[in-house]
Design an enzyme around this catalytic site. Structure first.
Site, mmCIF file in Angstrom:
data_model
loop_
_atom_site.group_PDB
_atom_site.id
_atom_site.type_symbol
_atom_site.label_atom_id
_atom_site.label_comp_id
_atom_site.label_asym_id
_atom_site.label_seq_id
_atom_site.Cartn_x
_atom_site.Cartn_y
_atom_site.Cartn_z
ATOM 1 N N ASP A 126 -11.940 7.182 3.839
ATOM 2 C CA ASP A 126 -10.783 6.916 4.699
ATOM 3 C C ASP A 126 -10.404 5.437 4.705
ATOM 4 O OD1 ASP A 126 -8.707 7.624 6.360
ATOM 5 O OD2 ASP A 126 -9.895 7.468 8.196
ATOM 6 N N LYS A 155 -9.766 12.795 8.752
ATOM 7 C CA LYS A 155 -9.181 12.500 10.062
ATOM 8 C C LYS A 155 -9.205 13.791 10.873
ATOM 9 C CE LYS A 155 -6.128 8.989 8.089
ATOM 10 N NZ LYS A 155 -6.796 7.809 8.640
ATOM 11 N N ASP A 210 -2.433 10.612 3.728
ATOM 12 C CA ASP A 210 -3.847 10.297 3.901
ATOM 13 C C ASP A 210 -4.530 11.290 4.831
ATOM 14 O OD1 ASP A 210 -6.279 9.042 3.850
ATOM 15 O OD2 ASP A 210 -5.748 7.548 5.354
ATOM 16 N N ASP A 218 1.612 6.261 5.719
ATOM 17 C CA ASP A 218 0.636 5.380 5.079
ATOM 18 C C ASP A 218 1.194 4.746 3.799
ATOM 19 O OD1 ASP A 218 -1.825 4.299 5.659
ATOM 20 O OD2 ASP A 218 -2.942 5.700 4.420
ATOM 21 N N ARG A 254 -7.384 -0.234 0.935
ATOM 22 C CA ARG A 254 -7.859 -1.454 0.274
ATOM 23 C C ARG A 254 -8.286 -1.171 -1.165
ATOM 24 N NH1 ARG A 254 -12.141 -2.021 4.938
ATOM 25 N NH2 ARG A 254 -10.317 -1.035 5.878
ATOM 26 N N LYS A 272 0.843 -1.202 0.000
ATOM 27 C CA LYS A 272 0.000 0.000 0.000
ATOM 28 C C LYS A 272 0.876 1.249 0.000
ATOM 29 C CE LYS A 272 -3.080 2.640 3.044
ATOM 30 N NZ LYS A 272 -3.709 2.681 4.394
ATOM 31 N N GLU A 292 -9.213 3.940 2.077
ATOM 32 C CA GLU A 292 -8.653 4.037 0.725
ATOM 33 C C GLU A 292 -7.575 3.000 0.451
ATOM 34 O OE1 GLU A 292 -5.427 4.997 2.862
ATOM 35 O OE2 GLU A 292 -7.415 5.808 3.263
#
Length: 521
Positions: free
Chosen positions: A371, A300, A293, A312, A375, A288, A373
């Site tokens: 949020d 967030k 993010d 991330d 996956r 990933k 994102e």
């Protein structure tokens, strides 16, 4: 024209100038200034380090005078130093020796000293040395009489020193001086120890690349930068690097990946890095790479969480670092890293909760949360590895869910798989490098990602299982595992082999796993 209109251009200029500063060029740079060499004789140095097995109560080193032996053995007696692993005793200005200090470093019972513990000893030693003004350090390992143990412990010790001495200082105007010592290690078999060290040094370089990529702030390490940095590191090692541009990502139908970055000027990329050290179908590592993010419109809302969202991309950094390590080792494996790269920000064009996107395999996804994102981008990365690269096995790795942290903390990463061979070798690799895994179930969660309007939704409860089950679809019949490393990629304080900051988690795990899986399958 009123004052407000008159002020628009100066304010806009300031904003552009600030943005340009934050996106300065990012290129690879050397990570270490320390030097390591191996020999069979004592070298001149500021510090003499002696590796002492447990329960050696008296030292009688070659060429020591009676006075020297008496002083050091008296210090051992008074300090009740037993050689237990991790303990140390320092003697300043030893009588009869040309060294300013003698450091006795306990290694415990050598046959029981794991690789990870030996690396920790190296980190302990480097931390101790860095607190002195020493420039040259000689490490004597002759008390470890077994030649094979002497080789593995000495090489692992050097590896641990290197891992701890990494610094991320590219944005400091006046960075503190990096450790710059010259280490000489007196070992039983120079050739074998040097060969083992070179393998671990290549691994360390992969870890450093992952740390560097993960440490980059959001405006400096966005998808295009990440991809180009990786290319510069990997291509000189013989790795074939392919970078799919946003236009190519979109043209291939990877709407799940493309959609995450559609609100940004920095659109999604797909990085493919292939080390073909053996024939056959490749093993695929999918990481990933959400380079920053915000959560998107599911924003967030706490400063403590959002400030670290540059991490991330740690999964993508891990797969790049693992391929770099394997290529540097000239490993006899066929392995490919796939890094879907995105940046999740808000704008008038950003993806909305409730939107529906179409993934590369043609299936549709309802965006239950912007949020979730990670996956979404992994889905297309896994599909690409299966469909376009014909991978014989796929492991994806990601900082995916807070649910994983609540379930396991940071002592373990979660692993989801129904393939026993992958699970066994992953857990074995994790134990070897102390990046440990604990299995969580995939079965018993029917309809966990069910959507009313699309084929599936990118949310569900419990969260860690929902993420894994969502991703499982895109692997189809290919042997697959998902590693959720949320919470593991960042060290708030320096500890063991990790300095403060992004720690390169996953590189050592995946590098070991690929070789174990290759041998077993």
């Amino acid at each position: 024209m009123n004052l407000r209109n008159k002020m628009k251009k100066p304010l806009l200029w300031c904003a552009v100038a600030l943005f340009s500063f934050s996106t300065m060029a990012v290129t690879p740079q050397p990570f270490l200034k320390t030097q390591v060499q191996f020999n069979q004789s004592q070298q001149q140095a500021d510090i003499l380090v002696i590796l002492v097995p447990e329960n050696i109560t008296e030292l009688n080193m070659a060429k020591w005078s009676k006075v020297t032996r008496s002083q050091i053995n008296r210090a051992i007696q008074v300090a009740e130093f037993t050689g237990k692993s991790g303990t140390k005793l320092e003697i300043v200005a030893p009588v009869g020796l040309d060294f300013g200090r003698v450091v006795l470093l306990g290694v415990g019972e050598p046959a029981q000293l794991s690789r990870a513990k030996a690396e920790e000893l190296g980190a302990t030693l480097s931390t101790h040395v860095n607190a002195t003004k020493a420039k040259r350090v000689h490490v004597n390992s002759q008390l470890i009489s077994d030649i094979e143990l002497n080789t593995t412990i000495s090489a692992s010790l050097a590896h641990g020193m290197e891992l701890r001495n990494y610094r991320f200082d590219r944005f400091k105007s006046k960075p503190a001086a990096r450790p710059e010592q010259k280490y000489s290690l007196q070992v039983a078999d120079v050739k074998a120890t040097q060969a083992r060290y070179q393998q671990l040094h290549a691994l360390a370089q992969g870890v450093f690349t992952a740390r560097e990529l993960t440490n980059l702030p959001g405006s400096s390490g966005y998808p295009e930068v990440f991809a180009n940095y990786s290319r510069e590191v990997l291509e000189p090692l013989g790795v074939k690097v392919t970078i799919l541009t946003p236009e190519q990502v979109k043209a291939l139908g990877m709407g799940s990946l493309y959609g995450v970055s559609q609100g940004s000027d920095n659109k999604s990329y797909l990085l493919i890095a292939h080390w073909q050290g053996a024939p056959g179908q490749p093993i695929a590592l999918v990481g990933k790479g959400n380079t920053y993010d915000t959560g998107g419109y599911n924003l967030k809302t706490t400063s403590s969480s959002i400030i670290r969202m540059h991490t991330d991309k740690a999964g993508a950094a891990a797969v790049v670092g693992a391929v770099q390590a394997l290529a540097g080792q000239k490993a006899a494996v066929n392995v490919v890293a796939v890094a879907p790269l995105s940046i999740n920000v808000i704008s008038r064009d950003a993806q909305l909760p409730g939107d529906v996107v179409t993934a590369g395999d043609g299936s549709t996804i309802e965006i239950g949360s912007t949020d979730a994102e990670g996956r979404l981008i992994l889905a297309d990365g896994i599909w690409y590895a299966r469909e376009h690269l014909k991978a014989r096995a796929i492991v994806d790795i990601a900082t995916l869910t807070g649910s994983k942290v609540r379930a396991l903390g940071t002592a373990y990463s979660a692993v989801f798989t129904q393939d026993s061979a992958i699970e066994q070798t992953l857990r074995q690799a994790g134990e070897q490098v102390q990046e440990r895994l604990w299995p969580l179930p995939l079965t018993g969660y029917d309809d966990i990602t069910k959507s009313r309007i699309a084929d599936r939704m990118n949310t569900g409860s419990p969260g860690a299982q929902a993420g894994a089950i969502f991703l499982q679809h895109f692997a189809a019949d290919t042997p697959w595992a998902h590693v959720d490393m949320a919470g593991d990629a960042f060290s708030a304080t320096a500890k063991g082999i990790h300095p403060e900051g992004s720690n390169g988690y996953g590189v050592r795990l995946l590098t070991e796993w690929v070789q174990l899986y290759q041998q077993a399958n």
